[in-house]
Design an enzyme around this catalytic site. Structure first.
Site, PDB file in Angstrom:
ATOM      1  N   ARG A   1     -16.549 -14.410 -19.539  1.00 26.99           N
ATOM      2  CA  ARG A   1     -15.116 -14.699 -19.601  1.00 26.99           C
ATOM      3  C   ARG A   1     -14.706 -15.454 -18.341  1.00 26.99           C
ATOM      4  O   ARG A   1     -15.054 -15.036 -17.236  1.00 26.99           O
ATOM      5  CB  ARG A   1     -14.332 -13.391 -19.684  1.00 26.99           C
ATOM      6  CG  ARG A   1     -12.849 -13.641 -19.616  1.00 26.99           C
ATOM      7  CD  ARG A   1     -12.072 -12.364 -19.505  1.00 26.99           C
ATOM      8  NE  ARG A   1     -10.658 -12.671 -19.444  1.00 26.99           N
ATOM      9  CZ  ARG A   1      -9.786 -12.063 -18.646  1.00 26.99           C
ATOM     10  NH1 ARG A   1     -10.183 -11.107 -17.839  1.00 26.99           N
ATOM     11  NH2 ARG A   1      -8.536 -12.391 -18.664  1.00 26.99           N
TER      12      ARG A   1
ATOM     13  N   ASN B   1     -17.564  -9.768 -18.116  1.00 27.94           N
ATOM     14  CA  ASN B   1     -16.234 -10.082 -17.591  1.00 27.94           C
ATOM     15  C   ASN B   1     -16.225  -9.626 -16.137  1.00 27.94           C
ATOM     16  O   ASN B   1     -16.065  -8.439 -15.846  1.00 27.94           O
ATOM     17  CB  ASN B   1     -15.178  -9.333 -18.419  1.00 27.94           C
ATOM     18  CG  ASN B   1     -13.770  -9.638 -17.957  1.00 27.94           C
ATOM     19  OD1 ASN B   1     -13.572 -10.321 -16.942  1.00 27.94           O
ATOM     20  ND2 ASN B   1     -12.800  -9.132 -18.671  1.00 27.94           N
TER      21      ASN B   1
END
Ligand code: ADP
Length: 396
Positions: A90, A9
């Site tokens: 992500r 992420n």
């Protein structure tokens, strides 16, 4: 050897990561590289029960990910021995293009790039993570998992703003939603837990960023975040819903620029703007000690929640399950009780003892007589990203 996924992420100045087994949910290592580009960077790597902290300058995302891979090598588990079958990234904004995860080839990369104006803080940072990730781990597929995918199929009437459609279409202005990975995971777990697909659900993801969704028979039919994650509920530092005319008013009377208002609405408002603290634990502590400003902030949060739940009950034409998740939703039993006390009109009855239980498992906190089942379901976005990445790679 067990199969694992490395979840990345990548934010504007940070990289969060987890190496996990999507089948068992076991986390083999996790960590965070922060303050990228600043004079001193900080990397925290947790593996085999040990935490390693490194403080040194991290010039850019490439160096950050290289240092993270060095830590895997030094502190374990060694990436080459970890059975990594995919890297899951992500990605906050997938626009109208993605209704599920996608292997990042040139075309997908170009589309994520094209969507940068819709997520100027997020997509460019994700692309940095993707680019250096692909360079450093070239032998495994890289998969993008989009925060917006679960809301891709919102009904047109819910997704469309009542804006001049020429402008809306030219600038791609519609409700994309956010936190979709969490809403999808949590609503699916509710269905699995109750053994029913035909459910009208409201999911309240209440963390630093907060959002609500209405889910009917497994499909999202409305959500509170819009073009960006600013719209909707009152959050740690974000206003949530506010009359757009406040922007014109501030521009005309205070001489604020678009960027000034952006910072004001996104970074200086919400709980922080209302009472000076953005952490719910601090606000709750102050309110319980009699601080009226903190109490008012909580009441504003609750009032907005009440309005969204009421609206979504109408959108769903009834309600079977109300679920709380994320940092506040999972941990703040007082907030759950306060909200449910305003929802007795629809037959909600909270079981006080069940509501007081702390547990990492999905659980029901309403009484057997309650007309709506109230649940707490811990979210785990990294696990969901890993699962989606693995099932895409396995299905190739
Ligand atoms: P995000 O992922 O959006 O950064 P989280 O889901 O981790 O946020 O939630 C952070 C919020 O959860 C913070 O406001 C924090 O105060 C709140 N929180 C965590 N534990 C508790 C608790 N025991 N009681 C009340 N709030 C809590």
């Amino acid at each position: 050897m067990s199969q694992t996924v490395l979840v990345i992420n990548s934010g504007s100045s940070s990289i969060k990561y987890q190496l996990l087994n999507p089948k068992t949910g076991q986390v083999l290592a996790k960590g965070l590289c922060e303050q990228i580009g600043e004079p001193t960077g900080l990397i925290r790597h947790v593996a085999h029960g040990n935490t390693t902290v490194v403080t040194e300058r991290v010039a850019d995302h490439g160096q950050g990910l290289q240092r993270i891979l060095d830590l895997f090598e030094k502190c374990g588990p060694k990436i080459e021995d970890a059975g990594v079958v995919a890297v899951g990234h992500r990605v906050v904004q997938g626009g109208s293009y993605f209704d599920g995860p996608a292997i990042i080839d040139q075309k997908v990369h170009a589309t994520i790039t094209k969507l940068c104006p819709l997520a100027p803080l997020h997509n460019p940072a994700h692309l940095k993570g993707i680019d250096v990730g692909k360079k450093l781990l070239p032998d495994v597929p890289h998969v993008a998992v989009f925060d917006t995918a679960f809301f891709h199929s919102l009904p047109e009437a819910a997704a469309t703003y009542a804006l001049d459609q020429t402008v809306a279409q030219e600038y791609k202005i519609r409700r994309y939603g956010a936190h979709g990975t969490s809403h999808q995971l949590v609503s699916r777990q509710v269905s699995e837990f109750l053994g029913r697909d035909d459910l009208r659900q409201i999911v309240l993801h209440l963390g630093n960023g907060s959002s609500a969704s209405a889910v009917k028979n497994g499909r999202a039919v409305d959500t509170s975040m819009g073009l960006t994650p600013l719209e909707g509920l009152v959050m740690g530092t974000r206003t949530g819903d506010i009359d757009p005319a406040v922007v014109f008013h501030l521009a005309r009377t205070a001489g604020m620029s678009a960027d000034d208002v952006d910072v004001l609405f996104n970074k200086k408002s919400g709980l922080l703007g209302l009472c000076g603290d953005n952490d719910m634990r601090a606000v709750r502590g102050r309110a319980n000690a009699g601080d009226t400003q903190a109490r008012l902030a909580l009441d504003i949060v609750l009032h907005r929640l009440q309005k969204y739940v009421g609206a979504y009950v109408a959108v769903l034409n009834g309600l079977d399950v109300l679920t709380f998740t994320a940092g506040i939703g999972e941990n703040d039993g007082e907030l759950r009780a306060e909200l449910c006390a305003h929802l007795t009109f629809m037959g909600i009855e909270l079981d006080e003892d069940a509501n007081a239980v702390r547990s990492p498992e999905p659980r029901v906190i309403s009484t057997p007589q309650s007309k709506v089942t109230v649940m707490v379901v811990p979210t785990n976005e990294e696990l969901e990203i890993a699962r989606q990445a693995m099932s895409l790679v396995e299905g190739r």
